[in-house]
Design a protein around this motif. Structure first.
Motif, PDB file in Angstrom:
ATOM      1  N   ASP A  76       0.834  -1.205   0.000  1.00 38.88           N
ATOM      2  CA  ASP A  76       0.000   0.000   0.000  1.00 38.88           C
ATOM      3  C   ASP A  76       0.870   1.258   0.000  1.00 38.88           C
ATOM      4  OD1 ASP A  76      -2.233  -1.629   0.125  1.00 38.88           O
ATOM      5  OD2 ASP A  76      -2.428  -1.450   2.302  1.00 38.88           O
ATOM      6  N   LEU A  77       2.108   1.123   0.443  1.00 41.71           N
ATOM      7  CA  LEU A  77       3.026   2.261   0.559  1.00 41.71           C
ATOM      8  C   LEU A  77       4.077   2.300  -0.553  1.00 41.71           C
ATOM      9  CD1 LEU A  77       3.639   1.830   4.384  1.00 41.71           C
ATOM     10  CD2 LEU A  77       2.233   3.597   3.308  1.00 41.71           C
ATOM     11  N   LEU A  78       4.319   1.159  -1.183  1.00 40.39           N
ATOM     12  CA  LEU A  78       5.381   1.040  -2.185  1.00 40.39           C
ATOM     13  C   LEU A  78       4.821   1.200  -3.592  1.00 40.39           C
ATOM     14  CD1 LEU A  78       8.334   0.361  -2.923  1.00 40.39           C
ATOM     15  CD2 LEU A  78       7.683  -2.055  -2.860  1.00 40.39           C
ATOM     16  N   ASN A  79       5.208   2.269  -4.265  1.00 38.03           N
ATOM     17  CA  ASN A  79       4.825   2.490  -5.641  1.00 38.03           C
ATOM     18  C   ASN A  79       5.790   1.706  -6.529  1.00 38.03           C
ATOM     19  OD1 ASN A  79       4.736   3.671  -8.293  1.00 38.03           O
ATOM     20  ND2 ASN A  79       3.764   5.476  -7.412  1.00 38.03           N
ATOM     21  N   PRO A  80       5.280   0.906  -7.479  1.00 37.00           N
ATOM     22  CA  PRO A  80       6.192   0.150  -8.357  1.00 37.00           C
ATOM     23  C   PRO A  80       7.245   1.016  -9.049  1.00 37.00           C
ATOM     24  CG  PRO A  80       3.945  -0.632  -8.637  1.00 37.00           C
ATOM     25  CD  PRO A  80       3.871   0.585  -7.752  1.00 37.00           C
ATOM     26  N   ALA A  81       6.933   2.296  -9.266  1.00 34.60           N
ATOM     27  CA  ALA A  81       7.910   3.206  -9.887  1.00 34.60           C
ATOM     28  C   ALA A  81       9.101   3.464  -8.973  1.00 34.60           C
ATOM     29  CB  ALA A  81       7.238   4.534 -10.237  1.00 34.60           C
ATOM     30  N   ALA A  82       8.956   3.167  -7.675  1.00 36.50           N
ATOM     31  CA  ALA A  82      10.025   3.411  -6.698  1.00 36.50           C
ATOM     32  C   ALA A  82      10.848   2.154  -6.434  1.00 36.50           C
ATOM     33  CB  ALA A  82       9.417   3.947  -5.398  1.00 36.50           C
ATOM     34  N   ILE A  83      10.806   1.207  -7.361  1.00 39.30           N
ATOM     35  CA  ILE A  83      11.583  -0.030  -7.241  1.00 39.30           C
ATOM     36  C   ILE A  83      12.731   0.008  -8.241  1.00 39.30           C
ATOM     37  CG2 ILE A  83      11.561  -2.543  -7.548  1.00 39.30           C
ATOM     38  CD1 ILE A  83       8.621  -2.490  -6.648  1.00 39.30           C
ATOM     39  N   VAL A  84      13.939  -0.246  -7.745  1.00 39.96           N
ATOM     40  CA  VAL A  84      15.117  -0.322  -8.616  1.00 39.96           C
ATOM     41  C   VAL A  84      15.572  -1.782  -8.615  1.00 39.96           C
ATOM     42  CG1 VAL A  84      17.444   0.525  -9.066  1.00 39.96           C
ATOM     43  CG2 VAL A  84      15.787   2.017  -7.931  1.00 39.96           C
ATOM     44  N   ALA A  85      15.340  -2.462  -9.725  1.00 37.28           N
ATOM     45  CA  ALA A  85      15.645  -3.892  -9.801  1.00 37.28           C
ATOM     46  C   ALA A  85      17.138  -4.161  -9.950  1.00 37.28           C
ATOM     47  CB  ALA A  85      14.882  -4.533 -10.958  1.00 37.28           C
ATOM     48  N   ASP A  86      17.897  -3.146 -10.359  1.00 36.69           N
ATOM     49  CA  ASP A  86      19.326  -3.333 -10.586  1.00 36.69           C
ATOM     50  C   ASP A  86      20.082  -2.078 -10.138  1.00 36.69           C
ATOM     51  OD1 ASP A  86      21.750  -4.386 -11.402  1.00 36.69           O
ATOM     52  OD2 ASP A  86      21.451  -3.857 -13.510  1.00 36.69           O
ATOM     53  N   LEU A  87      20.330  -1.988  -8.843  1.00 36.40           N
ATOM     54  CA  LEU A  87      21.057  -0.837  -8.306  1.00 36.40           C
ATOM     55  C   LEU A  87      22.446  -0.762  -8.917  1.00 36.40           C
ATOM     56  CD1 LEU A  87      20.166  -1.091  -4.512  1.00 36.40           C
ATOM     57  CD2 LEU A  87      19.570   0.813  -6.016  1.00 36.40           C
ATOM     58  N   LYS A  88      22.848   0.443  -9.265  1.00 38.24           N
ATOM     59  CA  LYS A  88      24.192   0.670  -9.820  1.00 38.24           C
ATOM     60  C   LYS A  88      25.189   1.022  -8.718  1.00 38.24           C
ATOM     61  CE  LYS A  88      22.566   0.403 -14.053  1.00 38.24           C
ATOM     62  NZ  LYS A  88      21.773  -0.810 -14.041  1.00 38.24           N
ATOM     63  N   ALA A  89      24.672   1.440  -7.568  1.00 32.39           N
ATOM     64  CA  ALA A  89      25.494   1.921  -6.460  1.00 32.39           C
ATOM     65  C   ALA A  89      26.517   0.881  -6.008  1.00 32.39           C
ATOM     66  CB  ALA A  89      24.594   2.296  -5.283  1.00 32.39           C
ATOM     67  N   GLU A  90      27.694   1.396  -5.627  1.00 32.64           N
ATOM     68  CA  GLU A  90      28.754   0.512  -5.133  1.00 32.64           C
ATOM     69  C   GLU A  90      29.116   0.814  -3.680  1.00 32.64           C
ATOM     70  OE1 GLU A  90      32.025   0.685  -7.863  1.00 32.64           O
ATOM     71  OE2 GLU A  90      30.808  -0.059  -9.526  1.00 32.64           O
ATOM     72  N   GLY A  91      28.500   1.859  -3.102  1.00 33.45           N
ATOM     73  CA  GLY A  91      28.770   2.223  -1.718  1.00 33.45           C
ATOM     74  C   GLY A  91      27.491   2.617  -1.007  1.00 33.45           C
ATOM     75  N   LYS A  92      27.570   2.697   0.311  1.00 31.67           N
ATOM     76  CA  LYS A  92      26.387   2.998   1.127  1.00 31.67           C
ATOM     77  C   LYS A  92      25.727   4.320   0.734  1.00 31.67           C
ATOM     78  CE  LYS A  92      26.259   2.121   5.635  1.00 31.67           C
ATOM     79  NZ  LYS A  92      26.284   2.231   7.118  1.00 31.67           N
ATOM     80  N   ASN A  93      26.508   5.398   0.642  1.00 25.41           N
ATOM     81  CA  ASN A  93      25.925   6.693   0.309  1.00 25.41           C
ATOM     82  C   ASN A  93      25.323   6.710  -1.091  1.00 25.41           C
ATOM     83  OD1 ASN A  93      26.446   7.851   2.809  1.00 25.41           O
ATOM     84  ND2 ASN A  93      28.456   8.610   2.190  1.00 25.41           N
ATOM     85  N   GLU A  94      25.930   5.968  -2.007  1.00 28.66           N
ATOM     86  CA  GLU A  94      25.379   5.871  -3.361  1.00 28.66           C
ATOM     87  C   GLU A  94      24.037   5.138  -3.350  1.00 28.66           C
ATOM     88  OE1 GLU A  94      28.530   3.829  -5.335  1.00 28.66           O
ATOM     89  OE2 GLU A  94      29.679   5.644  -5.708  1.00 28.66           O
ATOM     90  N   GLY A  97      11.208  -4.744 -11.832  1.00 30.98           N
ATOM     91  CA  GLY A  97      10.551  -4.066 -10.729  1.00 30.98           C
ATOM     92  C   GLY A  97       9.132  -4.553 -10.479  1.00 30.98           C
ATOM     93  N   GLN A  98       8.381  -4.770 -11.552  1.00 30.28           N
ATOM     94  CA  GLN A  98       7.010  -5.257 -11.379  1.00 30.28           C
ATOM     95  C   GLN A  98       7.017  -6.661 -10.794  1.00 30.28           C
ATOM     96  OE1 GLN A  98       4.072  -3.403 -11.859  1.00 30.28           O
ATOM     97  NE2 GLN A  98       3.293  -5.132 -10.681  1.00 30.28           N
ATOM     98  N   GLY A  99       7.971  -7.482 -11.224  1.00 35.24           N
ATOM     99  CA  GLY A  99       8.096  -8.828 -10.661  1.00 35.24           C
ATOM    100  C   GLY A  99       8.403  -8.776  -9.173  1.00 35.24           C
ATOM    101  N   ILE A 100       9.273  -7.857  -8.779  1.00 33.83           N
ATOM    102  CA  ILE A 100       9.614  -7.669  -7.364  1.00 33.83           C
ATOM    103  C   ILE A 100       8.369  -7.238  -6.586  1.00 33.83           C
ATOM    104  CG2 ILE A 100      10.880  -6.157  -5.764  1.00 33.83           C
ATOM    105  CD1 ILE A 100      13.222  -6.281  -7.836  1.00 33.83           C
ATOM    106  N   TYR A 101       7.632  -6.270  -7.135  1.00 34.73           N
ATOM    107  CA  TYR A 101       6.417  -5.785  -6.481  1.00 34.73           C
ATOM    108  C   TYR A 101       5.424  -6.929  -6.289  1.00 34.73           C
ATOM    109  CZ  TYR A 101       2.266  -2.997  -5.532  1.00 34.73           C
ATOM    110  OH  TYR A 101       1.134  -2.473  -4.944  1.00 34.73           O
ATOM    111  N   ASP A 102       5.244  -7.744  -7.329  1.00 30.66           N
ATOM    112  CA  ASP A 102       4.294  -8.860  -7.266  1.00 30.66           C
ATOM    113  C   ASP A 102       4.700  -9.877  -6.194  1.00 30.66           C
ATOM    114  OD1 ASP A 102       2.877  -7.633  -9.303  1.00 30.66           O
ATOM    115  OD2 ASP A 102       3.648  -8.952 -10.882  1.00 30.66           O
ATOM    116  N   ILE A 103       5.988 -10.148  -6.082  1.00 36.08           N
ATOM    117  CA  ILE A 103       6.474 -11.082  -5.057  1.00 36.08           C
ATOM    118  C   ILE A 103       6.201 -10.510  -3.661  1.00 36.08           C
ATOM    119  CG2 ILE A 103       8.562 -12.083  -4.010  1.00 36.08           C
ATOM    120  CD1 ILE A 103       9.621 -12.338  -6.967  1.00 36.08           C
ATOM    121  N   ILE A 104       6.484  -9.231  -3.476  1.00 36.36           N
ATOM    122  CA  ILE A 104       6.236  -8.611  -2.174  1.00 36.36           C
ATOM    123  C   ILE A 104       4.748  -8.707  -1.823  1.00 36.36           C
ATOM    124  CG2 ILE A 104       6.241  -6.421  -0.878  1.00 36.36           C
ATOM    125  CD1 ILE A 104       8.823  -5.729  -2.530  1.00 36.36           C
TER     126      ILE A 104
END
Length: 153
Positions: free
Chosen positions: A5-23, A139-146
């Motif tokens: 109810d709180l998670l918008n599918p548009a706010a899902i990143v299926a493949d984060l590029k970040a390599e560090g915590k702040n990223e 992302g949609q697959g992740i949302y559906d699993i959640i």
């Protein structure tokens, strides 16, 4: 209150590029802003970094739940990210984090914030759920699993 109810599918990143915590914090903040464009990016990142200085939100088993509170929002906001490579997040077990839920709550909220953190922790405590999220296609697959797994909580 359910996570979906709180998670918008548009706010899902299926493949984060970040390599560090702040990223990771920045990338997940940017994802959250796709669903809540009025958020002040720098303010969100600052609040999250301040919380991380108090102690890592990396809870172990490849999971991190960075969170913080903001004055100028009306409701809890969530974004989700997955890093197949993993990111060093100072987790309790010393292992990299792969699955991230980022939460930002209104400053005065306590109950909903804590209940949502507990619900996410409960969901991700299950190794089968973590594995399914790691194997999901997009992302949609992740949302559906959640959504599916949350119905079983």
């Amino acid at each position: 209150m359910k996570i979906v109810d709180l998670l918008n599918p548009a706010a899902i990143v299926a493949d984060l590029k970040a390599e560090g915590k702040n990223e990771v914090l920045a990338e997940l903040t940017d994802a959250m802003r796709k669903a809540a464009s009025s958020l002040d990016r720098d303010e969100v990142i600052q609040v999250l970094q301040e919380r991380e200085r108090l102690g890592s939100t990396g809870i172990g088993e490849g999971v991190a739940i960075p969170h913080g509170k903001l004055k100028d929002i009306d409701n809890l906001l969530i974004s989700f990210g997955r890093s197949k490579a993993g990111v060093e997040f100072d987790s309790m077990d010393g292992k990299p984090a792969h699955l991230f839920f980022l939460l930002v709550a209104p400053e005065e909220s306590v109950g909903v914030h804590l209940k949502t953190l507990a619900r996410i922790s409960k969901l991700l405590k299950n190794p089968a759920v973590r594995r399914r999220l790691m194997e999901a296609g997009d992302g949609q697959g992740i949302y559906d699993i959640i959504a599916e797994e949350e119905a079983n909580l």
